[in-house]
Design a protein around this motif. Structure first.
Motif, PDB file in Angstrom:
ATOM      1  N   LEU A   1     114.214  14.885   7.483  1.00  0.00           N
ATOM      2  CA  LEU A   1     115.552  14.794   6.809  1.00  0.00           C
ATOM      3  C   LEU A   1     116.290  16.200   6.868  1.00  0.00           C
ATOM      4  CD1 LEU A   1     114.054  17.025   4.502  1.00  0.00           C
ATOM      5  CD2 LEU A   1     113.353  14.731   3.327  1.00  0.00           C
ATOM      6  N   SER A   2     115.569  17.137   7.419  1.00  0.00           N
ATOM      7  CA  SER A   2     116.341  18.270   8.020  1.00  0.00           C
ATOM      8  C   SER A   2     117.351  17.942   9.134  1.00  0.00           C
ATOM      9  CB  SER A   2     115.454  19.587   8.451  1.00  0.00           C
ATOM     10  OG  SER A   2     114.464  19.107   9.278  1.00  0.00           O
ATOM     11  N   ASN A   3     116.965  17.060   9.721  1.00  0.00           N
ATOM     12  CA  ASN A   3     117.710  16.498  11.049  1.00  0.00           C
ATOM     13  C   ASN A   3     118.888  15.349  10.416  1.00  0.00           C
ATOM     14  OD1 ASN A   3     118.629  15.374  13.308  1.00  0.00           O
ATOM     15  ND2 ASN A   3     116.847  14.909  14.270  1.00  0.00           N
ATOM     16  N   THR A   4     120.277  15.609  10.740  1.00  0.00           N
ATOM     17  CA  THR A   4     121.118  14.621  10.421  1.00  0.00           C
ATOM     18  C   THR A   4     120.974  13.167  10.723  1.00  0.00           C
ATOM     19  OG1 THR A   4     122.573  15.422  11.817  1.00  0.00           O
ATOM     20  CG2 THR A   4     122.943  16.541   9.574  1.00  0.00           C
ATOM     21  N   LEU A   5     120.158  13.196  11.721  1.00  0.00           N
ATOM     22  CA  LEU A   5     119.966  11.787  12.406  1.00  0.00           C
ATOM     23  C   LEU A   5     119.299  11.194  11.333  1.00  0.00           C
ATOM     24  CD1 LEU A   5     120.518   9.906  14.841  1.00  0.00           C
ATOM     25  CD2 LEU A   5     118.186  10.628  15.448  1.00  0.00           C
ATOM     26  N   TRP A   6     118.473  11.335  10.482  1.00  0.00           N
ATOM     27  CA  TRP A   6     117.569  10.957   9.554  1.00  0.00           C
ATOM     28  C   TRP A   6     117.918  11.129   8.157  1.00  0.00           C
ATOM     29  CZ3 TRP A   6     114.790   7.440  11.895  1.00  0.00           C
ATOM     30  CH2 TRP A   6     114.458   7.526  13.452  1.00  0.00           C
ATOM     31  N   ARG A   7     119.306  11.426   8.038  1.00  0.00           N
ATOM     32  CA  ARG A   7     119.757  11.749   6.558  1.00  0.00           C
ATOM     33  C   ARG A   7     121.116  11.269   6.349  1.00  0.00           C
ATOM     34  NH1 ARG A   7     119.779  17.379   6.732  1.00  0.00           N
ATOM     35  NH2 ARG A   7     122.172  17.755   6.893  1.00  0.00           N
ATOM     36  N   LYS A   8     121.252  10.384   5.886  1.00  0.00           N
ATOM     37  CA  LYS A   8     122.601   9.426   6.155  1.00  0.00           C
ATOM     38  C   LYS A   8     122.731   8.480   4.611  1.00  0.00           C
ATOM     39  CE  LYS A   8     122.622   8.605  11.023  1.00  0.00           C
ATOM     40  NZ  LYS A   8     123.646   9.835  11.257  1.00  0.00           N
ATOM     41  N   SER A   9     124.082   8.211   4.514  1.00  0.00           N
ATOM     42  CA  SER A   9     124.359   7.411   3.206  1.00  0.00           C
ATOM     43  C   SER A   9     124.217   5.931   4.054  1.00  0.00           C
ATOM     44  CB  SER A   9     125.964   7.175   3.060  1.00  0.00           C
ATOM     45  OG  SER A   9     126.616   6.838   4.339  1.00  0.00           O
ATOM     46  N   VAL A  10     124.093   4.863   3.132  1.00  0.00           N
ATOM     47  CA  VAL A  10     123.779   3.556   3.332  1.00  0.00           C
ATOM     48  C   VAL A  10     124.659   3.045   4.518  1.00  0.00           C
ATOM     49  CG1 VAL A  10     123.574   1.102   2.584  1.00  0.00           C
ATOM     50  CG2 VAL A  10     122.439   2.988   1.214  1.00  0.00           C
ATOM     51  N   ALA A  11     126.011   3.331   4.227  1.00  0.00           N
ATOM     52  CA  ALA A  11     126.968   3.033   5.462  1.00  0.00           C
ATOM     53  C   ALA A  11     126.539   3.520   6.744  1.00  0.00           C
ATOM     54  CB  ALA A  11     128.187   3.113   4.808  1.00  0.00           C
ATOM     55  N   ASP A  12     126.592   4.889   6.651  1.00  0.00           N
ATOM     56  CA  ASP A  12     126.201   5.460   8.028  1.00  0.00           C
ATOM     57  C   ASP A  12     124.924   5.040   8.576  1.00  0.00           C
ATOM     58  OD1 ASP A  12     128.615   6.686   7.811  1.00  0.00           O
ATOM     59  OD2 ASP A  12     127.748   8.742   6.958  1.00  0.00           O
ATOM     60  N   TRP A  13     123.767   5.082   7.707  1.00  0.00           N
ATOM     61  CA  TRP A  13     122.650   4.391   8.132  1.00  0.00           C
ATOM     62  C   TRP A  13     122.623   3.061   8.970  1.00  0.00           C
ATOM     63  CZ3 TRP A  13     117.834   6.049   9.595  1.00  0.00           C
ATOM     64  CH2 TRP A  13     117.428   7.152   8.742  1.00  0.00           C
ATOM     65  N   GLU A  14     123.658   2.277   8.250  1.00  0.00           N
ATOM     66  CA  GLU A  14     123.894   0.715   8.749  1.00  0.00           C
ATOM     67  C   GLU A  14     124.442   1.095  10.277  1.00  0.00           C
ATOM     68  OE1 GLU A  14     125.759  -3.508   7.461  1.00  0.00           O
ATOM     69  OE2 GLU A  14     126.490  -1.616   6.560  1.00  0.00           O
ATOM     70  N   ARG A  15     125.598   1.838  10.491  1.00  0.00           N
ATOM     71  CA  ARG A  15     126.396   2.224  11.633  1.00  0.00           C
ATOM     72  C   ARG A  15     125.211   2.689  12.768  1.00  0.00           C
ATOM     73  NH1 ARG A  15     130.574   3.036   8.270  1.00  0.00           N
ATOM     74  NH2 ARG A  15     130.015   5.289   7.746  1.00  0.00           N
ATOM     75  N   GLN A  16     124.603   3.470  12.390  1.00  0.00           N
ATOM     76  CA  GLN A  16     123.368   3.932  13.142  1.00  0.00           C
ATOM     77  C   GLN A  16     122.431   2.867  13.673  1.00  0.00           C
ATOM     78  OE1 GLN A  16     122.565   7.647  14.203  1.00  0.00           O
ATOM     79  NE2 GLN A  16     122.182   5.843  15.769  1.00  0.00           N
ATOM     80  N   LEU A  17     121.852   1.993  12.743  1.00  0.00           N
ATOM     81  CA  LEU A  17     121.070   0.919  12.996  1.00  0.00           C
ATOM     82  C   LEU A  17     121.930  -0.148  14.061  1.00  0.00           C
ATOM     83  CD1 LEU A  17     119.580   0.331   9.550  1.00  0.00           C
ATOM     84  CD2 LEU A  17     118.395   1.112  11.718  1.00  0.00           C
ATOM     85  N   GLN A  18     122.856  -0.373  13.719  1.00  0.00           N
ATOM     86  CA  GLN A  18     123.662  -1.206  14.578  1.00  0.00           C
ATOM     87  C   GLN A  18     124.053  -0.816  16.124  1.00  0.00           C
ATOM     88  OE1 GLN A  18     127.289  -1.902  12.257  1.00  0.00           O
ATOM     89  NE2 GLN A  18     126.497  -3.746  11.400  1.00  0.00           N
ATOM     90  N   TYR A  19     124.136   0.594  16.082  1.00  0.00           N
ATOM     91  CA  TYR A  19     124.355   1.253  17.375  1.00  0.00           C
ATOM     92  C   TYR A  19     122.972   1.237  18.161  1.00  0.00           C
ATOM     93  CZ  TYR A  19     124.715   4.831  20.952  1.00  0.00           C
ATOM     94  OH  TYR A  19     124.572   5.718  22.110  1.00  0.00           O
ATOM     95  N   TRP A  20     122.170   1.365  17.692  1.00  0.00           N
ATOM     96  CA  TRP A  20     120.786   1.320  18.103  1.00  0.00           C
ATOM     97  C   TRP A  20     120.372  -0.118  18.805  1.00  0.00           C
ATOM     98  CZ3 TRP A  20     117.865   4.529  14.112  1.00  0.00           C
ATOM     99  CH2 TRP A  20     117.931   5.652  14.376  1.00  0.00           C
TER     100      TRP A  20
END
Length: 363
Positions: A144-163
């Motif tokens: 959680l100290s890494n912003t890649l694993w610390r996001k809002s739900v909307a940003d998490w969703e965008r990250q998952l869609q990118y992967w």
């Protein structure tokens, strides 16, 4: 000591009442030592539940202490709801007594920028508290100290869609890490919402070259060979662990990864390997004998992971991933290990055949 008695004697109250990171570490050490003494008298399934309840309690208390520290320093309480979640063996509720950090945050939406600055402070602070409590940083920086694993739900969703849209080796690895997500502390509704979003992303249709199950299968079939052509256990040949067996990469993760692949293929959303196996049984997803062998191999892997070489570091028990040569030489241990590894070998032959079939289908 009976299993029931062991369960009744474990309350973790000293952990829940710790008032500082140093006290939290001390309480964890006390409870860890108490649990370690019960290992030989406790059924592995119950032992696993107790160990993970210990970690759940420590991590929850660490989160509370982090909130209190920020209030005392003038940052105030969390400006929006959040959820502290874990991945890896923690996400699957399969930790040993010794464990590093695999965690993240799901942050509620806000109308201004106050939440970002707060959690930029909160994430690294909580990671530090956990480190004081005995959880070293994740070598892969899944924290959680890494912003890649610390996001809002909307940003998490965008990250998952990118992967999901890339499906290179690293992106698939990240998706498999995310698939093991489990809620620990905070607003559980945020975790449930992200889980729904994640399931939708996983199940979304795509072109054949972006088939998720095929990509997961491609990553899954890579594993460390643990039996040679004569059916003998392959141990480390050189280095400080020469003569020892790598339980994590030789047995435990191959079982976990194979079960995870089948779970994604059948739309199973459970995060623990045990729950996934149980749902595979209910779905009749594989032959009963195959699933029975898989269950047995998984139980063996859990037990052997907690029997890996243990040492004391400043009062805190730590272990390696390696089963000592002295244990491997014991006839019954060697038999159990070979039996579990034979199951893994059969599982991966089946998956490799399926991978070759998938590749031909794409041609």
């Amino acid at each position: 000591m009976s299993n029931e008695a062991s369960m009744n004697e474990v309350s973790f109250q000293t952990i829940r009442s710790a008032s500082s990171p140093a006290e939290l570490r001390k309480a964890r050490i006390e409870e860890q030592n108490r649990l370690f003494e019960q290992f030989s008298d406790t059924e592995i399934v119950i032992w696993n539940e107790l160990v993970n309840e210990l970690h759940n309690t420590v991590m929850s208390r660490a989160s509370t202490l982090c909130e209190q520290e920020l209030i005392e320093e003038g940052f105030g309480p969390p400006p929006v709801p959040y959820a502290y979640v874990v991945f890896g063996s923690a996400g699957r509720a399969e930790q040993t007594l010794w464990s590093d950090q695999d965690n993240g945050l799901i942050i509620g939406e806000s109308n201004d920028g106050t939440s970002e600055s707060y959690f930029d402070e909160f994430g690294p602070r909580l990671s530090h508290i956990l480190e004081v409590a005995g959880y070293p940083p994740c070598p892969g920086n899944v924290m959680l100290s890494n912003t890649l694993w610390r996001k809002s739900v909307a940003d998490w969703e965008r990250q998952l869609q990118y992967w999901r849209g890339q499906l290179g080796w690293e992106q698939v690895r990240y998706l498999m890490i995310a698939a093991d997500m489990r809620h620990i502390y905070g607003d559980e509704e945020l975790t449930k919402l992200l889980r729904k979003k994640m399931t939708a992303v996983f199940e979304s249709e795509a072109e054949p070259e972006y088939d998720l199950t095929a990509a997961v299968l491609r990553n899954t079939i890579r594993h460390k060979a643990a039996l040679n052509a004569l059916g003998q256990v392959i141990t480390e040949q050189t280095g400080e662990h020469a003569g020892e067996f790598d339980v994590k990469y030789g047995l435990y993760l191959p079982v976990v990864n194979a079960v995870r692949y089948l779970s994604i293929e059948y739309g199973i959303v459970a995060s623990s390997t045990q729950e996934r196996i149980e749902q595979l049984y209910r779905l009749d997803a594989a032959q009963l004998r195959w699933l029975d062998s898989c269950q047995h191999a998984f139980n063996t892997a859990l037990r052997f992971r907690s029997m890996a070489a243990v040492k004391d570091e400043d009062g805190l028990l730590t272990g390696t991933n390696y089963l000592p040569e002295t244990l491997i030489r014991q006839k019954e241990m060697r038999r159990e290990l070979r039996e579990a590894l034979s199951t893994v070998k059969l599982m991966y032959r089946t998956l490799q055949r399926q991978h070759r079939y998938t590749e031909r289908k794409w041609l």
